[in-house]
Design a protein around this motif. Structure first.
Motif, PDB file in Angstrom:
ATOM      1  N   TYR A 142      25.161  74.223 -30.937  1.00 20.94           N
ATOM      2  CA  TYR A 142      25.341  73.455 -29.701  1.00 20.94           C
ATOM      3  C   TYR A 142      25.703  74.379 -28.540  1.00 20.94           C
ATOM      4  O   TYR A 142      25.126  74.272 -27.438  1.00 20.94           O
ATOM      5  CB  TYR A 142      26.432  72.407 -29.920  1.00 20.94           C
ATOM      6  N   GLN A 158      22.555  68.381 -33.797  1.00 23.29           N
ATOM      7  CA  GLN A 158      22.488  66.971 -34.191  1.00 23.29           C
ATOM      8  C   GLN A 158      21.997  66.828 -35.634  1.00 23.29           C
ATOM      9  O   GLN A 158      22.536  66.029 -36.407  1.00 23.29           O
ATOM     10  CB  GLN A 158      21.568  66.205 -33.252  1.00 23.29           C
ATOM     11  N   ASP A 174      24.076  65.107 -38.644  1.00 23.72           N
ATOM     12  CA  ASP A 174      23.497  63.962 -39.357  1.00 23.72           C
ATOM     13  C   ASP A 174      23.481  64.216 -40.863  1.00 23.72           C
ATOM     14  O   ASP A 174      23.777  63.320 -41.672  1.00 23.72           O
ATOM     15  CB  ASP A 174      22.075  63.692 -38.864  1.00 23.72           C
ATOM     16  N   GLU A 194      30.980  61.916 -36.636  1.00 17.97           N
ATOM     17  CA  GLU A 194      30.243  60.971 -35.803  1.00 17.97           C
ATOM     18  C   GLU A 194      30.747  61.012 -34.364  1.00 17.97           C
ATOM     19  O   GLU A 194      29.965  60.977 -33.410  1.00 17.97           O
ATOM     20  CB  GLU A 194      30.389  59.558 -36.369  1.00 17.97           C
ATOM     21  N   SER A 195      32.076  61.138 -34.213  1.00 18.62           N
ATOM     22  CA  SER A 195      32.663  61.248 -32.881  1.00 18.62           C
ATOM     23  C   SER A 195      32.230  62.538 -32.192  1.00 18.62           C
ATOM     24  O   SER A 195      31.895  62.551 -30.998  1.00 18.62           O
ATOM     25  CB  SER A 195      34.190  61.189 -32.984  1.00 18.62           C
ATOM     26  N   THR A 196      32.211  63.631 -32.951  1.00 13.77           N
ATOM     27  CA  THR A 196      31.763  64.914 -32.399  1.00 13.77           C
ATOM     28  C   THR A 196      30.309  64.837 -31.960  1.00 13.77           C
ATOM     29  O   THR A 196      29.926  65.363 -30.904  1.00 13.77           O
ATOM     30  CB  THR A 196      31.943  66.028 -33.442  1.00 13.77           C
ATOM     31  N   LYS A 197      29.483  64.195 -32.762  1.00 11.69           N
ATOM     32  CA  LYS A 197      28.074  64.053 -32.413  1.00 11.69           C
ATOM     33  C   LYS A 197      27.916  63.336 -31.075  1.00 11.69           C
ATOM     34  O   LYS A 197      27.116  63.745 -30.222  1.00 11.69           O
ATOM     35  CB  LYS A 197      27.337  63.293 -33.513  1.00 11.69           C
ATOM     36  N   LYS A 198      28.679  62.270 -30.864  1.00 11.87           N
ATOM     37  CA  LYS A 198      28.607  61.533 -29.606  1.00 11.87           C
ATOM     38  C   LYS A 198      28.992  62.426 -28.428  1.00 11.87           C
ATOM     39  O   LYS A 198      28.366  62.365 -27.360  1.00 11.87           O
ATOM     40  CB  LYS A 198      29.514  60.312 -29.669  1.00 11.87           C
ATOM     41  N   GLU A 199      30.030  63.254 -28.626  1.00 11.27           N
ATOM     42  CA  GLU A 199      30.433  64.171 -27.563  1.00 11.27           C
ATOM     43  C   GLU A 199      29.336  65.172 -27.273  1.00 11.27           C
ATOM     44  O   GLU A 199      29.028  65.455 -26.100  1.00 11.27           O
ATOM     45  CB  GLU A 199      31.722  64.898 -27.966  1.00 11.27           C
ATOM     46  N   MET A 251      26.151  64.875 -27.773  1.00 10.72           N
ATOM     47  CA  MET A 251      24.963  64.237 -27.215  1.00 10.72           C
ATOM     48  C   MET A 251      25.161  63.777 -25.773  1.00 10.72           C
ATOM     49  O   MET A 251      24.193  63.589 -25.031  1.00 10.72           O
ATOM     50  CB  MET A 251      24.551  63.038 -28.073  1.00 10.72           C
ATOM     51  N   SER A 252      26.421  63.607 -25.374  1.00 10.68           N
ATOM     52  CA  SER A 252      26.682  63.062 -24.037  1.00 10.68           C
ATOM     53  C   SER A 252      27.093  64.112 -23.010  1.00 10.68           C
ATOM     54  O   SER A 252      27.281  63.799 -21.834  1.00 10.68           O
ATOM     55  CB  SER A 252      27.772  61.987 -24.117  1.00 10.68           C
ATOM     56  N   THR A 253      27.254  65.355 -23.431  1.00 14.72           N
ATOM     57  CA  THR A 253      27.677  66.408 -22.508  1.00 14.72           C
ATOM     58  C   THR A 253      26.783  67.632 -22.660  1.00 14.72           C
ATOM     59  O   THR A 253      26.252  67.909 -23.744  1.00 14.72           O
ATOM     60  CB  THR A 253      29.140  66.827 -22.761  1.00 14.72           C
TER      61      THR A 253
END
Length: 486
Positions: free
Chosen positions: A409, A418, A422, A451-456, A458-460
């Motif tokens: 990342y 990602q 996954d 899952e929380s890390t993935k959201k971070e 993907m959003s930044t």
């Protein structure tokens, strides 16, 4: 075959591929050994196969105890398929006994602070770092010892090792006068901090605390310094300040030094880290903990995490250096082995665990009663699995993979990050579905955090402040997972 396949199929196939192994976060919390473990100092304590402190199933495990510490050693299998190479995991857990109320008089400490004063520390970062260091100085007992090294492009010992009560006032003034300038050159400064502690008196607990907000090209040298100091009973911890340091570098130094690693987003949280370091150092009861595992013919060592591993010349033994433990602390080492057995003859796996008690004598406990046997029956192999050990191994593999995802990342490869996350979530959930309840709960928690890390991620954007912070937090969490259960 990935490890979670063990939990979702009724058949076991030949030729498991060897995978990466890291210290697991999940698993069973072991019970205290019996109060009768009052073995005299230096006396070898016997172990009992399948004792009380074993993981669920306990198919191939043993408990051990000695003065000041106790633990377990367990294998993921009791049988392996004949005719091919199979992956086997070993779990070694060592726990320092809680400190009795009447014995809470701690040993004196010797601490070296190695502080970055490069130009990038200018402003609030250095100001807060100085305030935090000064607070630690004030918290030391008069008979504790302190050394202080400041570094930028060069390094300087502004306080050789001395009793805190004697130098506290003058050292506080010198710390307050530190100013930022120059670049970052960590390895020579770390060496000076370790060298300062070489003069510490016998019976003192020694720790180096490294702080930096930058990076340089001396990682290998710094790791070697930390590794060598750990071998001499000196723990090295590191903290990265801000968003521009190299967490791979700082984390590796802490792992090699058998200490802690933390990411502090801003300097205001430095005091918390230093206070934890002081508390752990002050309550250290076990030093120089090592294990020597003897492997039978047909079983070879692959790798270990949670300890510094050194295969011995014969190839039939591996030495694991765990470092120091504070009262109540628990360390786990996950060892990956490869077994190729061509008969049903039992092959013994044995060894010993050794440690020194702070202010006391050396102790040693034997590991015995474990073995591996070849079998042509997949059903027998499956029946001889310890699902808790296998669940721990999955947690370990996920931690290593998550660190790899954070690195991808940061390099801008969001797609690879990602995909790795996954894969982690998929396999953790699959293993949790079959694992014993304590291990399953930990694996589920680990999957949720990913899952929380993935959201971070993907959003930044990786280059943004939020993206850098997310990556560093992820790495710090999983590096911690390599040393102690989270």
């Amino acid at each position: 075959m990935s490890i979670h396949t063990w939990f979702r199929t009724s058949r076991v196939r030949h030729g498991l591929a060897a995978g990466a192994v890291v210290l697991a976060a999940g698993g069973l919390v072991l019970a205290r050994s019996a109060a009768g473990d009052q073995t005299p100092a230096g006396v070898v304590a016997e172990v009992s196969p399948g004792g009380a402190a074993v993981s669920p199933g306990g198919v191939n495990s043993a408990s051990f105890s000695g003065p000041g510490a106790h633990g377990t050693f367990a294998l993921s299998h009791s049988k392996v398929l004949r005719g091919g190479e199979q992956q086997v995991f070993a779990s070694l857990v060592l726990k320092a006994d809680p400190m009795a109320e009447q014995a809470r008089q701690r040993a004196p400490l010797s601490i070296a602070i190695v502080l970055d004063t490069s130009g990038s520390m200018a402003g609030e970062k250095l100001d807060q770092a100085k305030r935090s260091a000064i607070q630690l100085l004030r918290d030391l007992r008069d008979d504790d010892e302190i050394a202080f090294v400041r570094y930028s492009s060069d390094s300087e010992v502004i306080q050789p090792l001395a009793r805190a009560g004697r130098v506290r006032s003058d050292l506080i003034a010198r710390v307050q006068a530190l100013s930022p300038d120059g670049g970052t050159n960590i390895a020579p400064a770390l060496s000076q901090g370790v060298l300062a502690l070489a003069e510490a008196g016998k019976g003192r607990v020694r720790r180096v605390i490294l702080a930096s907000d930058g990076l340089d090209d001396t990682r290998a040298a710094s790791e070697e310094v930390a590794r060598g100091s750990a071998g001499r009973g000196i723990t090295t911890s590191s903290m990265g300040i801000g968003l521009d340091f190299d967490e791979g570098y700082m984390g590796a130094v802490a792992q090699a030094g058998r200490g802690n690693f933390a990411f502090v987003k801003d300097a205001s949280t430095l005091a918390t880290f230093l206070q934890r370091e002081l508390e752990e150092t002050a309550s250290t009861t076990i030093e120089s903990a090592t294990a020597r595992i003897k492997l039978p013919a047909g079983v070879r060592f692959v790798r270990a995490t949670g300890a510094e591993a050194r295969p011995l010349a014969s190839g039939a033994e591996v030495e694991l250096a765990l470092g120091s433990l504070f009262a109540g602390d628990e360390r786990r080492v996950i060892v990956e082995l490869a077994a190729s057995l061509d008969s049903d003859a039992a092959r013994a796996v044995e060894g010993q665990v050794s440690w020194s008690r702070v202010g006391g004598d050396a102790a040693q406990a034997r590991i015995a009663g474990l073995s591996l046997t070849g079998s042509t029956s997949a059903a027998e192999v499956e029946a001889g699995r310890d699902l808790a050990v296998l669940a721990d191994a999955m947690s370990v593999i996920a931690s290593r993979r998550q660190i790899e995802a954070a690195e991808a990342y940061q390099q801008g490869d969001v797609g690879r990050a990602q995909a790795l996350i996954d894969q982690n979530m998929l396999e953790l959930k699959a293993v949790a579905a079959k694992a014993p309840k304590p291990a399953a709960a930990s694996l589920q928690k680990q999957a949720l955090s990913y899952e929380s890390t993935k959201k971070e991620f993907m959003s930044t954007k990786p280059s943004s402040m939020a993206g850098k912070a997310a990556a560093k937090s992820a790495v710090a969490s999983d590096i911690s997972n390599l040393a102690r259960r989270q």
